[in-house]
Design an enzyme around this catalytic site. Structure first.
Site, PDB file in Angstrom:
ATOM      1  N   SER A 256     -23.554  18.078 112.046  1.00 13.87           N
ATOM      2  CA  SER A 256     -25.007  18.010 112.047  1.00 13.87           C
ATOM      3  C   SER A 256     -25.616  18.691 110.824  1.00 13.87           C
ATOM      4  O   SER A 256     -25.262  18.336 109.711  1.00 13.87           O
ATOM      5  CB  SER A 256     -25.505  18.625 113.356  1.00 13.87           C
ATOM      6  OG  SER A 256     -26.774  18.140 113.619  1.00 13.87           O
ATOM      7  N   HIS A 397     -24.564  14.149 120.945  1.00 18.57           N
ATOM      8  CA  HIS A 397     -24.530  14.883 119.677  1.00 18.57           C
ATOM      9  C   HIS A 397     -23.674  16.144 119.855  1.00 18.57           C
ATOM     10  O   HIS A 397     -24.089  17.070 120.554  1.00 18.57           O
ATOM     11  CB  HIS A 397     -25.972  15.250 119.320  1.00 18.57           C
ATOM     12  CG  HIS A 397     -26.129  15.923 117.997  1.00 18.57           C
ATOM     13  ND1 HIS A 397     -25.796  15.318 116.808  1.00 18.57           N
ATOM     14  CD2 HIS A 397     -26.594  17.160 117.672  1.00 18.57           C
ATOM     15  CE1 HIS A 397     -26.069  16.147 115.809  1.00 18.57           C
ATOM     16  NE2 HIS A 397     -26.540  17.268 116.307  1.00 18.57           N
TER      17      HIS A 397
END
Ligand code: GTR
Length: 416
Positions: A256, A397
């Site tokens: 990320s 995620h």
């Protein structure tokens, strides 16, 4: 007169807030056209033909990224020394856990955690920054608890953004040390906060301020991503001094926001042997010109400190950027590159990450490396490619055991 003033006020505030609140587009039919800059096209319009010319072009692109997106990367070499803090046999003798301090200019300290195979041979390693302190990557009590501000307040074991005992092992699953050791590799990590705490004022307490004089840069000349990438290179300097580590086989990875930092570090520093971007999304592997998920306006408003101040001026003018993600990804060439997405993470624009990765083909071809240009967007949990690899997995995620199994296989195959 009053009416004219009111109309003007309305127009001004409409201009200011027209884009708020931000509603991300998830409709492929609304993405529109987005001609992409070709990494191989030089400023004068001619096309790079060979690796020698690409080495020149690399410098041009790095300059553009510094000028617009990440700010300057310090050029000054700075004095750094390391101190071994602890060495512990773990995993029933299969591994050794190291804690080192790395000290810059005799005054600025970061804490490095290393988990290495218990062998006399040099080990290839994964290197990545962590979000919430080294103690969150494992339950081992010998790992010092980070005393820096981290973005993990909602999780167990945090008070006022500071980790406590209860934070140990919180993100163990994101590191999979046992699997890495079983594969004969090691893992090195540092909390990103050791270089810069992740909030808009974080620079005050980090390298951008406390080492500004030594680095010859003021804090506003670069960015948090710059500081994190710089930190990764300094850890690499340290790894080069360690006899148990094969510094020619350091696989850089990041998840990320730290995936964006890993891509910038990999672009600037060619010593990293391979690069893994795990769901780096907007500002990372995803194409910014694609109107899907997070966008440039939203990211530069939510996280202004991640980027150099000029980057936000390209909000809703992404087509004016000289580069897009294919350039950042191409700057990893000729090294092995793995880009991954998760289907539950549409915010990061999985298809945009895949398409961005496909567009590195031209540069990799200069090195006779085949990318994923001829692949179609794969099914879930089905990696495609070899030297350049991509997967989209099921789930949210995150970076999980599935991702690690792929990264370990990738490292084993590509670093032979
Ligand atoms: C989000 C941000 C993303 C990504 C993510 C993360 O809030 O919008 O770009 O970086 O944080 O780092 O987990």
């Amino acid at each position: 007169m009053k009416i004219i003033i009111l109309v003007c006020l309305f127009l001004v505030s409409y201009q200011t807030f027209a884009q708020e609140p931000f509603v991300a587009n998830y409709d492929e039919s609304k993405v529109g056209n987005y001609p992409l800059p070709d990494p191989l096209v030089r400023p004068d319009g001619s096309i790079v033909q060979n690796t020698k010319q690409w080495n020149q072009q690399r410098k041009y692109w790095l300059g553009e990224y510094e000028r617009i997106m990440f700010g300057k990367m310090p050029k000054t070499k700075m004095q750094q020394e390391s101190r071994l803090i602890s060495k512990t046999i773990i995993m029933n003798g299969k591994a050794i856990q190291y804690v080192w301090d790395l000290i810059f200019a005799g005054k600025y300290k970061v804490s490095i955690l290393g988990v290495l195979p218990n062998t006399s041979k040099k080990s290839a390693v994964f290197l990545g920054l962590n979000f919430c302190g080294n103690q969150t990557t494992s339950f081992d009590k010998n790992i010092p608890i980070s005393n820096r501000y981290v973005v993990c307040n909602g999780a167990d074991g945090y008070k006022n953004h500071m980790g406590e005992e209860g934070s140990r092992g919180n993100w163990e699953g994101r590191w999979q040390f046992e699997k890495v050791i079983e594969a004969g590799m090691g893992s090195i990590t540092v909390s990103c906060a050791d270089f810069e705490e992740d909030f808009d004022q974080g620079y005050r307490n980090g390298v951008r301020t406390l080492l500004a004089k030594e680095l010859g840069l003021t804090a506003d000349e670069w960015s948090a991503n710059g500081a994190w990438a710089w930190g990764l290179s300094r850890v690499m300097d340290f790894l080069e001094t360690q006899s148990m580590i094969d510094s020619k086989k350091v696989v850089l990875h990041g998840h990320s926001r730290l995936g964006k930092a890993a891509l910038w570090a990999g672009a600037c520093d060619q010593r990293f042997a391979a690069i893994i971007s795990n769901e780096s999304g907007e500002g990372g592997a995803a194409i910014s010109r694609r109107n899907y998920g997070e966008n440039l306006w939203r990211i530069t408003n939510s996280f202004p400190h991640w980027f150099y101040k000029d980057y936000k001026n390209y909000a809703y003018k992404e087509h004016e950027l000289p580069f897009d993600s294919p350039v950042l990804l191409s700057l990893q060439a000729p090294r092995p590159l793995y880009v991954s997405s998760a289907v539950g993470d549409q915010w990061s624009d999985p298809l945009g990450e895949f398409l961005g990765t496909q567009q590195t083909e031209g540069v990799y071809q200069l090195y006779h490396k085949v990318g994923i240009k001829n692949e179609v967007f794969p099914k879930l949990n089905t990696p495609v490619g070899n030297h350049i690899r991509y997967h989209i997995r099921e789930g949210k995620h995150d970076i999980n055991a599935y991702d690690w199994l792929q990264y370990i296989r990738f490292a084993q195959e590509e670093l032979k």
